[in-house]
Design an enzyme around this catalytic site. Sequence first.
Site, PDB file in Angstrom:
ATOM      1  N   GLU A   1       0.817  -1.205   0.000  1.00  0.00           N
ATOM      2  CA  GLU A   1       0.000   0.000   0.000  1.00  0.00           C
ATOM      3  C   GLU A   1       0.860   1.269   0.000  1.00  0.00           C
ATOM      4  O   GLU A   1       0.503   2.264  -0.643  1.00  0.00           O
ATOM      5  CB  GLU A   1      -0.935   0.005   1.208  1.00  0.00           C
TER       6      GLU A   1
ATOM      7  N   CYS B   1     -13.424   2.201 -14.819  1.00  0.00           N
ATOM      8  CA  CYS B   1     -13.796   3.613 -14.622  1.00  0.00           C
ATOM      9  C   CYS B   1     -12.537   4.481 -14.602  1.00  0.00           C
ATOM     10  O   CYS B   1     -12.235   5.167 -13.629  1.00  0.00           O
ATOM     11  CB  CYS B   1     -14.587   3.766 -13.321  1.00  0.00           C
TER      12      CYS B   1
ATOM     13  N   CYS C   1     -17.504   2.096 -19.942  1.00  0.00           N
ATOM     14  CA  CYS C   1     -18.808   2.129 -19.276  1.00  0.00           C
ATOM     15  C   CYS C   1     -19.694   0.937 -19.619  1.00  0.00           C
ATOM     16  O   CYS C   1     -20.491   0.484 -18.788  1.00  0.00           O
ATOM     17  CB  CYS C   1     -19.540   3.425 -19.599  1.00  0.00           C
TER      18      CYS C   1
ATOM     19  N   CYS D   1     -19.108  -1.897 -17.202  1.00  0.00           N
ATOM     20  CA  CYS D   1     -19.076  -1.547 -15.782  1.00  0.00           C
ATOM     21  C   CYS D   1     -20.301  -2.130 -15.078  1.00  0.00           C
ATOM     22  O   CYS D   1     -21.429  -1.983 -15.563  1.00  0.00           O
ATOM     23  CB  CYS D   1     -19.054  -0.033 -15.609  1.00  0.00           C
TER      24      CYS D   1
ATOM     25  N   CYS E   1     -25.579   4.770 -13.094  1.00  0.00           N
ATOM     26  CA  CYS E   1     -24.490   5.750 -12.992  1.00  0.00           C
ATOM     27  C   CYS E   1     -24.892   7.042 -13.710  1.00  0.00           C
ATOM     28  O   CYS E   1     -25.215   7.017 -14.906  1.00  0.00           O
ATOM     29  CB  CYS E   1     -23.223   5.173 -13.606  1.00  0.00           C
TER      30      CYS E   1
END
Length: 350
Positions: free
Chosen positions: A37, A192, A199, A202, A208
């Site tokens: 991370e 995205c 799209c 998705c 959305c």
Amino acid sequence: MTKYIFSQLILNWYHKNGRKNLPWQKNKTLYTVWISEIMLQQTTVNFVIPYFKKFILNFPNIKSLYNSKLDDILYLWSGLGYYNRAHNIYKSAHIINKKYKGIFPNQFLDVIQLPGIGRSTAGAILSLSLNFNYPILDGNVKRILIRYYGIIGFLKDKKVEKKLWNIIESITPIHNTGKFNQGMMDIGSSICTSIKPKCKICPLNQECIAQIEKKWEKYPLKNIKKIYPEKISWFIVIKYKNNFWLRKNTEEDIWKNLFYFPKFNNKEIALNWLKEKKIHINTCENMISFFHKFSHFVLHIHPILITLPYISKFFKENNTNIWYNLKKPKNIGIPRPVEKILEHFKKDIL
């Protein structure tokens, strides 16, 4: 769409399409997820993978990290950039050793107090490694939420960020939090995307706002293109056979504790330095200049190659000055521009 349906769509997508074989996802621990991370902050997954593998191979646990030198960490970090992250890892290892007996903490309030760890990173570490119920809000997640809910605003706006935290806290499921968080990050990075989002594939496209309006480029608002200030540095590249003279940066500046060539603000000062030190030279020539971009400015680098007939007394090695041998390189941290210059000479070595 209810909060439950939103999270379930993400989990269903992750089950079928999510990334599950990244190096830090195998035999994951708090330690390995923490390292990944930190490395992934402002850096792409594909770029991080080889660095992560090499890092864990050399530092498989907190103890090995604590017993290492900062130079060892910076050496493995060379080329990854944003070197404050490496410094923060080193500081954290000492804090963990002293305060938590060498065991990475598993409480949010303890994790978030470690250097370089904010709310989202702490949530990511605990949810991805232990499946604790903490949301994350990195750039990818922000973009998904802004487009899905049709939020007008800039990505880094404080009011927008506060609103997004409220949303992500409400939709993050109590169970399978880690999978949900990973799914959100995967969708943000592969579907995205900031430019030309996919799209049609998705899992959230039915409701959305950005997709319904067919105006994904409207979300989030684009910042005015920033013009980065330019700075200039002159590097004196001092060479004797296959050896190069490097200095350790001990100041509070860019590349702290990394080794680089003697650096000056202009050519006149650089050449005067050579005269003052009475350095005998064989040849002096200008190398090809190049740019190196930082997060907040661009550095224009002018290297001057100086070849020596012999090594004078001035060039004695100590803790902050070394001869770097291309055939037997030392394990030290070197910034990318220095690596780039050294690579120019490596091709001539048999």
